[in-house]
Design an enzyme around this catalytic site. Structure first.
Site, short mmCIF file in Angstrom:
data_model
loop_
_atom_site.label_atom_id
_atom_site.label_comp_id
_atom_site.label_asym_id
_atom_site.label_seq_id
_atom_site.Cartn_x
_atom_site.Cartn_y
_atom_site.Cartn_z
N LYS A 42 -15.27 5.05 -4.25
CA LYS A 42 -14.68 3.82 -3.70
C LYS A 42 -15.37 3.48 -2.39
O LYS A 42 -15.56 4.32 -1.53
CB LYS A 42 -13.18 4.06 -3.47
CG LYS A 42 -12.41 2.81 -3.13
CD LYS A 42 -10.93 3.15 -3.06
CE LYS A 42 -10.16 1.94 -2.57
NZ LYS A 42 -8.74 2.25 -2.40
N ARG A 91 6.26 -1.47 -2.61
CA ARG A 91 6.30 -2.84 -2.08
C ARG A 91 7.01 -3.73 -3.09
O ARG A 91 8.20 -3.59 -3.26
CB ARG A 91 4.89 -3.31 -1.77
CG ARG A 91 4.31 -2.60 -0.56
CD ARG A 91 2.90 -2.99 -0.34
NE ARG A 91 2.14 -2.67 -1.54
CZ ARG A 91 0.89 -3.02 -1.77
NH1 ARG A 91 0.25 -3.71 -0.89
NH2 ARG A 91 0.28 -2.68 -2.86
N SER A 129 -3.66 -3.37 2.40
CA SER A 129 -4.93 -3.27 3.14
C SER A 129 -5.92 -4.33 2.68
O SER A 129 -6.62 -4.92 3.49
CB SER A 129 -5.54 -1.87 2.96
OG SER A 129 -4.74 -0.91 3.59
#
Length: 164
Positions: A42, A91, A129
């Site tokens: 990543k 979330r 993010s």
């Protein structure tokens, strides 16, 4: 017995939502370890040591917090920390399906580790993010950005994005 919890994530960078979950989780455990997952495949904005420093900067007032990095499976990291629980922030409701699947897989890998889900408060439920990076790239207004990320790390975020 020392109750240890581990909150894992990429924290690239740490958001106000992450910080809110960290603060809440430190009230539940004698010690909370923030485990920064390192995935070589990543492309991260911040290096692992930079992420440690950013989190340390915005959590220096929390005495029962430790920050470490790990690679590999989060459940293995939690076990190696001698922790009994993995903390996960939820979330929007769409997070639940993926988190539930991950919890069930982790339970298959190590049924001694519990998963503790902390629902994001309404003011943090939309923050990610990737979203804050988009806002930072498209707006030079630091007051806007401070609605998503701790103000103390905005200069480092701006510098990283400038160099990218």
């Amino acid at each position: 017995m020392n109750r240890i919890g581990v909150y894992t994530g990429s924290f690239d960078p740490v958001t106000l939502g992450h910080l809110h979950i960290i603060r809440r989780a430190t009230r539940l455990f004698d010690e909370l370890i923030v485990g920064i997952g390192i995935n070589a495949d990543k492309r991260s904005l911040f290096e692992s040591q930079e992420r440690i420093e950013l989190i340390a900067e915005v959590t220096r007032d929390i005495p029962n917090l430790r920050i470490e990095t790990f690679d590999g499976l989060a459940v293995d990291f939690v076990r190696n920390c001698n922790a009994a629980a993995m903390v996960r922030g939820i979330r929007p409701l769409t997070d639940i399906a993926g988190e539930f699947t991950m919890m069930m897989a982790n339970r298959q890998l190590d049924d001694s580790i519990e998963t503790v889900f902390l629902m994001a408060d309404e003011e943090y439920a939309h923050i990610s993010s990737s979203l804050l990076k988009q806002i930072a790239e498209l707006s030079d207004d630091d007051l806007r950005l401070a609605k998503f990320v701790p103000a103390a790390i905005i200069p480092q975020l701006r510098e990283k994005l400038r160099l990218r």
